[in-house]
Enzyme design. Structure first.
Site, PDB file in Angstrom:
ATOM      1  N   GLY A 176       0.885  -1.036  -0.139  1.00 43.42           N
ATOM      2  CA  GLY A 176       0.342   0.321  -0.460  1.00 43.42           C
ATOM      3  C   GLY A 176       0.745   1.184  -0.045  1.00 43.42           C
ATOM      4  N   PRO A 177       0.089   2.354  -0.275  1.00 46.86           N
ATOM      5  CG  PRO A 177      -1.255   4.402  -0.947  1.00 46.86           C
ATOM      6  CD  PRO A 177      -1.162   2.699  -0.593  1.00 46.86           C
ATOM      7  CB  SER A 178       4.097   6.122   1.512  1.00 47.32           C
ATOM      8  OG  SER A 178       5.689   6.107   2.078  1.00 47.32           O
ATOM      9  N   GLY A 179       2.467   5.590   4.067  1.00 46.72           N
ATOM     10  CA  GLY A 179       1.815   6.811   4.612  1.00 46.72           C
ATOM     11  C   GLY A 179       0.294   5.769   5.302  1.00 46.72           C
ATOM     12  CB  VAL A 180      -2.091   3.166   3.485  1.00 43.74           C
ATOM     13  CG1 VAL A 180      -0.528   2.284   3.568  1.00 43.74           C
ATOM     14  CG2 VAL A 180      -3.241   2.925   3.146  1.00 43.74           C
ATOM     15  CE  LYS A 182       3.088  -0.093   2.997  1.00 46.04           C
ATOM     16  NZ  LYS A 182       3.293   1.213   2.754  1.00 46.04           N
ATOM     17  NE  ARG A 209      11.038   6.559   7.754  1.00 44.13           N
ATOM     18  CZ  ARG A 209       9.550   6.152   7.237  1.00 44.13           C
ATOM     19  NH1 ARG A 209       9.045   5.117   8.063  1.00 44.13           N
ATOM     20  NH2 ARG A 209       9.624   6.335   6.007  1.00 44.13           N
ATOM     21  NE  ARG A 302       5.918   7.930   7.469  1.00 41.06           N
ATOM     22  CZ  ARG A 302       6.071   6.795   7.256  1.00 41.06           C
ATOM     23  NH1 ARG A 302       5.580   5.671   7.269  1.00 41.06           N
ATOM     24  NH2 ARG A 302       6.365   7.065   6.478  1.00 41.06           N
ATOM     25  NE  ARG A 313       8.929   8.680   1.472  1.00 40.93           N
ATOM     26  CZ  ARG A 313       8.893   7.125   2.353  1.00 40.93           C
ATOM     27  NH1 ARG A 313       8.114   6.005   2.468  1.00 40.93           N
ATOM     28  NH2 ARG A 313      10.255   6.821   2.121  1.00 40.93           N
ATOM     29  CG  ASP A 337     -12.232   5.961   6.523  1.00 36.96           C
ATOM     30  OD1 ASP A 337     -12.233   6.984   7.462  1.00 36.96           O
ATOM     31  OD2 ASP A 337     -13.330   6.248   6.096  1.00 36.96           O
TER      32      ASP A 337
HETATM   33  N1  LIG Z   1       9.815  -4.720  -2.976  1.00 39.02           N
HETATM   34  C1  LIG Z   1       9.581  -4.119  -1.588  1.00 39.02           C
HETATM   35  N2  LIG Z   1       9.778  -3.565  -1.325  1.00 39.02           N
HETATM   36  C2  LIG Z   1       9.784  -2.925   0.267  1.00 39.02           C
HETATM   37  C3  LIG Z   1      10.829  -3.578   1.427  1.00 39.02           C
HETATM   38  N3  LIG Z   1      10.380  -3.008   2.458  1.00 39.02           N
HETATM   39  C4  LIG Z   1       9.547  -2.038   2.221  1.00 39.02           C
HETATM   40  N4  LIG Z   1       9.527  -1.793   0.548  1.00 39.02           N
HETATM   41  C5  LIG Z   1       8.413  -1.188   0.623  1.00 39.02           C
HETATM   42  O1  LIG Z   1       8.986   0.550  -0.171  1.00 39.02           O
HETATM   43  C6  LIG Z   1       8.059   1.155   0.969  1.00 39.02           C
HETATM   44  C7  LIG Z   1       8.820   2.360   1.627  1.00 39.02           C
HETATM   45  O2  LIG Z   1       9.199   2.252   2.649  1.00 39.02           O
HETATM   46  P1  LIG Z   1       9.671   2.882   3.653  1.00 39.02           P
HETATM   47  O3  LIG Z   1      10.749   4.148   3.612  1.00 39.02           O
HETATM   48  O4  LIG Z   1       9.397   2.199   5.193  1.00 39.02           O
HETATM   49  O5  LIG Z   1       8.878   3.905   4.289  1.00 39.02           O
HETATM   50  P2  LIG Z   1       6.830   3.544   4.755  1.00 39.02           P
HETATM   51  O6  LIG Z   1       6.153   2.677   3.374  1.00 39.02           O
HETATM   52  O7  LIG Z   1       6.308   5.254   3.982  1.00 39.02           O
HETATM   53  O8  LIG Z   1       7.192   3.617   5.708  1.00 39.02           O
HETATM   54  C8  LIG Z   1       6.808   0.755   1.175  1.00 39.02           C
HETATM   55  O9  LIG Z   1       5.828   0.873   0.390  1.00 39.02           O
HETATM   56  C9  LIG Z   1       6.746  -0.867   1.581  1.00 39.02           C
HETATM   57  O10 LIG Z   1       6.456  -1.067   1.550  1.00 39.02           O
HETATM   58  C10 LIG Z   1      11.273  -4.971   0.188  1.00 39.02           C
HETATM   59  O11 LIG Z   1      11.842  -5.988   1.191  1.00 39.02           O
HETATM   60  N5  LIG Z   1      10.950  -5.266  -1.103  1.00 39.02           N
HETATM   61  N1  LIG Z   2      -7.053   4.336  10.376  1.00 42.00           N
HETATM   62  C1  LIG Z   2      -6.457   5.407  10.751  1.00 42.00           C
HETATM   63  N2  LIG Z   2      -6.772   7.172  10.645  1.00 42.00           N
HETATM   64  C2  LIG Z   2      -5.731   7.817  10.961  1.00 42.00           C
HETATM   65  N3  LIG Z   2      -4.477   7.969  10.764  1.00 42.00           N
HETATM   66  C3  LIG Z   2      -3.813   6.823  10.842  1.00 42.00           C
HETATM   67  C4  LIG Z   2      -4.411   5.722   9.905  1.00 42.00           C
HETATM   68  N4  LIG Z   2      -4.094   4.117   9.982  1.00 42.00           N
HETATM   69  C5  LIG Z   2      -2.625   4.657  10.518  1.00 42.00           C
HETATM   70  N5  LIG Z   2      -2.591   6.253  10.700  1.00 42.00           N
HETATM   71  C6  LIG Z   2      -1.261   6.845  10.806  1.00 42.00           C
HETATM   72  O1  LIG Z   2      -0.863   7.349  10.339  1.00 42.00           O
HETATM   73  C7  LIG Z   2       0.380   7.113   9.689  1.00 42.00           C
HETATM   74  C8  LIG Z   2       1.368   6.132   8.406  1.00 42.00           C
HETATM   75  O2  LIG Z   2       0.796   5.776   9.440  1.00 42.00           O
HETATM   76  P1  LIG Z   2       1.904   4.021   9.506  1.00 42.00           P
HETATM   77  O3  LIG Z   2       1.800   2.802   9.892  1.00 42.00           O
HETATM   78  O4  LIG Z   2       3.302   4.812   9.201  1.00 42.00           O
HETATM   79  O5  LIG Z   2       1.962   4.012   7.763  1.00 42.00           O
HETATM   80  P2  LIG Z   2       2.817   2.850   6.415  1.00 42.00           P
HETATM   81  O6  LIG Z   2       3.422   2.137   6.833  1.00 42.00           O
HETATM   82  O7  LIG Z   2       1.594   2.950   5.564  1.00 42.00           O
HETATM   83  O8  LIG Z   2       4.043   3.938   5.975  1.00 42.00           O
HETATM   84  C9  LIG Z   2       0.898   7.285  11.029  1.00 42.00           C
HETATM   85  O9  LIG Z   2       1.115   8.577  11.534  1.00 42.00           O
HETATM   86  C10 LIG Z   2      -0.601   6.090  11.695  1.00 42.00           C
HETATM   87  O10 LIG Z   2      -0.065   6.621  13.076  1.00 42.00           O
END
Ligand SMILES: Nc1nc2c(ncn2[C@@H]2O[C@H](COP(=O)(O)OP(=O)(O)O)[C@@H](O)[C@H]2O)c(=O)[nH]1
Ligand SMILES: Nc1ncnc2c1ncn2[C@@H]1O[C@H](COP(=O)(O)OP(=O)(O)O)[C@@H](O)[C@H]1O
Length: 428
Positions: A176-180, A182, A209, A302, A313, A337
């Site tokens: 899923g996209p960054s910040g969603v 996961k 980070r 975040r 991103r 959501d």
């Molecule tokens: N293909 C691939 N993507 C990864 C891997 N580890 C993390 N990612 C993806 O890289 C993206 C960026 O991750 P990150 O820098 O931790 O940022 P964040 O998702 O915003 O917390 C995210 O979409 C992750 O799912 C990996 O081992 N392989």
């Molecule tokens: N359902 C939600 N509603 C509001 N905020 C959320 C929700 N899920 C996650 N967050 C917040 O959104 C930010 C991004 O979440 P994060 O788990 O780091 O995303 P990802 O790993 O996909 O990049 C974090 O600050 C988290 O606390």
């Protein structure tokens, strides 16, 4: 049939019988049998070693044995020899022995094994004098995965996979996209079910980070090292994401499997696509934001990225959302959501919503295999026969899943007291 190892080229030369005056007759006859039958009989580790122990030619590794698969002969063994990667291949069409690229983790050194060819694409290896939880290994020589790797590397490739007894659950890929959210959802799962899930720690070239720990959140590395490791076949998948390299090492997934836990991979859509094409039979889940504006809000809130990185991103998020929600790559698409509601839905998908006992794990009793064994195949089941005692163990491969590199799950193994008529054996 003897070999000569050329240290400069790493090639093993086939020495034809007629120029070799030291060929022991028992090896000649077994080679003749292989050629005539055109199929792989079961060999015991000691056969090859005893037969070819001739200092003049390539010395066989200790407990090495050979098996024929089509046009090729695979010599397997020598695992405790640091100069050996445990496998060498003789190609009949070129008349040469080569040392292949070996993917996956090879078994630890063992003293003797029996082998059997399965489906002409993988060799089953049963370690002698071993325990049931570490006795069955597969060397994939022509599976779909290995064929792809051969194309990629342009050379001979084989791949190890350890046989796992019992019903280990399928790994989970979350994209899923960054910040969603996961990471947030994965943390909730790991906190609520600590004995059940293990996180696949990826490698990345991005800078850590503030609160990130090396080896826990990621293995932080640099590009040249990671590229070398990718070339060496250490990665199950890798992708360039937001300008950095990310990848899942085979070891990261194996570490979790070995701890008996279900593996969670947090990877991007490109990575998910690669895993889908691999033999890791995972469940693929894509997490969507309720809106683009909300995604932007979460990323900013975040507070881990600079404005420039947030923009990057967000730009990439559009393509990821498009790819993730179309094309049938993912088995489930969840909208994050309300966090609690999304988490409940995730648990439901994973069978953790109370509809079954989440703490229930398949326990498989570990037992010792006999010291000296032989293999046979009856009605699709492998029979492990004790050479010295009237003891038989059934290895049922009918529901095996997964494969190289890594783990082949779903094996069943049980001792049997049933009388088995040896005349019906498909392989003696
Ligand atoms: N293909 C691939 N993507 C990864 C891997 N580890 C993390 N990612 C993806 O890289 C993206 C960026 O991750 P990150 O820098 O931790 O940022 P964040 O998702 O915003 O917390 C995210 O979409 C992750 O799912 C990996 O081992 N392989
Ligand atoms: N359902 C939600 N509603 C509001 N905020 C959320 C929700 N899920 C996650 N967050 C917040 O959104 C930010 C991004 O979440 P994060 O788990 O780091 O995303 P990802 O790993 O996909 O990049 C974090 O600050 C988290 O606390």
């Amino acid at each position: 049939m003897l070999w000569r190892f050329d240290k400069l080229t790493s090639k093993i030369d086939f020495v034809p019988n007629h120029i070799n005056q030291f060929i022991p007759s028992d090896l000649e006859s077994s080679v003749g049998k292989l050629d005539l039958m055109g199929e792989a009989p079961v060999f015991f580790g000691d056969d090859l070693h005893a037969s070819v122990s001739n200092g003049f030619h390539l010395k066989p590794k200790e407990f090495e044995s050979a098996i024929v698969v089509g046009n090729k002969t695979y010599a397997i063994g020598g695992f405790d020899d640091p100069t050996s990667n445990g496998v060498r291949v003789f190609d009949k069409s070129t008349g040469e022995w080569v040392v292949p690229i070996v993917l996956g983790t090879k078994p630890n050194a063992f003293k003797g094994h029996s082998m059997m060819l399965l489906d002409s694409d993988r060799i089953l290896i049963i370690k002698h004098n071993s325990k049931s939880n570490d006795c069955a290994w597969f060397l994939e020589v022509d599976t779909r995965y290995v064929q792809e790797q051969k194309k990629k590397f342009g050379s001979e490739v084989v791949s190890w996979s350890k046989g796992v007894i019992g019903d280990a659950e399928r790994p989970i890929v979350i994209s899923g996209p960054s910040g969603v959210g996961k990471g947030t959802l994965i943390n909730m799962l790991m906190k609520d079910f600590p004995t059940m899930f293990g996180f696949s720690v990826s490698h990345t070239t991005r800078t850590p980070r503030e609160k990130e720990e090396n080896g826990f959140h990621y293995h932080f590395t640099n590009r040249s090292v990671m590229e070398e490791e990718i070339k060496a076949g250490k990665f199950l998948e890798f992708a360039s994401v937001h300008g950095n390299l990310y990848g899942t090492s085979i070891e990261a997934v194996e570490v979790v499997a070995d701890s008996g836990k279900r593996c969670i991979l947090d990877i991007d859509v490109q990575g998910a696509r690669s895993v889908r094409a691999s033999s890791l039979e995972a469940i693929f889940i894509f997490i969507c934001p309720p809106s683009f504006e909300e995604l932007e809000k979460r990323l900013r809130a975040r507070g881990t990225e600079t404005e420039e990185l947030i923009q990057k991103r967000l730009n990439n998020a559009k393509a990821e959302l498009e790819q993730g929600t179309s094309g049938g790559l993912f088995d489930h698409i969840l909208v994050n959501d309300d966090l609690e509601a999304c988490y409940e839905r995730l648990k439901e998908i994973l069978g953790l919503d109370g509809s079954r006992d989440a703490t229930l794990k398949t326990t498989t009793e570990v037992f010792a295999l006999p010291m000296e064994i032989s293999l046979s195949k009856i009605d699709g089941k492998i029979i492990i026969n004790s050479k010295n005692a009237d003891q038989k163990i059934v290895l049922d491969l009918t529901s095996m899943k997964g494969g190289g590199p890594g783990r082949t799950r779903g094996l069943r193994m049980y001792p049997t007291s049933l009388h088995i008529d040896d005349d019906n054996d498909e392989n003696a």
